[in-house]
Design a protein around this motif. Structure first.
Motif: not given
Length: 193
Positions: A40, A46, A86, A92
């Protein structure tokens, strides 16, 4: 390690029948990473959860001075995900990078939704795993902060002896909050004792 290791890990939290196990296995995707490749990257959302079969990953970010900071390491038998990214679909702020040649299992959001709808206890299992993972993450990040450099290095060696020879010195130095040259001096001083 294989997908059976992943199933064994899940079975610590609840029972699964043969059909459920086969469904989980059918949705798993195996991915290989070379040293330095990213699971990532900061700025990306994510979209999958990883379970490490072999290898070591590090979670890192860049501070406001542009310095790369290693927050913690993850090795075999650990999950990887930026939970906030996520679950919320936001970018992120951290990188998850393979430190060694690595092999992981992944489940994407669609697969996770299928498992949630099909396996009654799935959400309960994931909730238990999340609580444990967050607790471990806090331990890895916060326990060393009030200590001096030598104590932080001792902490690292005591708590992660299996990583000491698998992770490059600059990442260990970044994790304990010192420069690579300071860590080299510290290691020399320890070896003289």
């Amino acid at each position: 390690m294989t997908s059976d290791n992943f199933i064994d890990y899940l079975l610590q939290f609840d029972t699964l029948n043969t059909q459920q196990i086969e469904l989980i296995k059918s949705l798993l995707v195996i991915k290989d990473y070379k040293e330095g490749e990213y699971f990532l990257e900061a700025g990306r959302v994510s979209k999958e959860i990883g379970f490490i079969l072999t290898g070591v990953f590090r979670v890192c970010y860049y501070n406001n001075k542009g310095e790369e900071i290693t927050r913690y390491f993850l090795d075999e038998g650990n999950f990887m995900v930026d939970l906030m990214s996520y679950t919320s679909g936001i970018s992120s702020t951290e990188y998850v990078q393979s430190v060694t040649t690595s092999k992981i299992l992944t489940l994407n959001k669609s697969s996770m939704d299928t498992l949630s709808k099909t396996i009654i206890t799935w959400d309960k299992i994931i909730s238990k795993i999340t609580v444990i993972a967050l607790s471990e993450k806090l331990k890895k990040v916060s326990l060393m902060m009030p200590q001096d450099a030598a104590e932080r290095y001792d902490f690292f060696l005591a708590n992660f002896p299996h990583l000491a020879n698998r992770v490059p010195l600059q990442y260990i130095a970044s994790y304990i909050g010192i420069t690579k040259s300071s860590l080299s001096r510290l290691r020399r001083d320890i070896s003289k004792k």
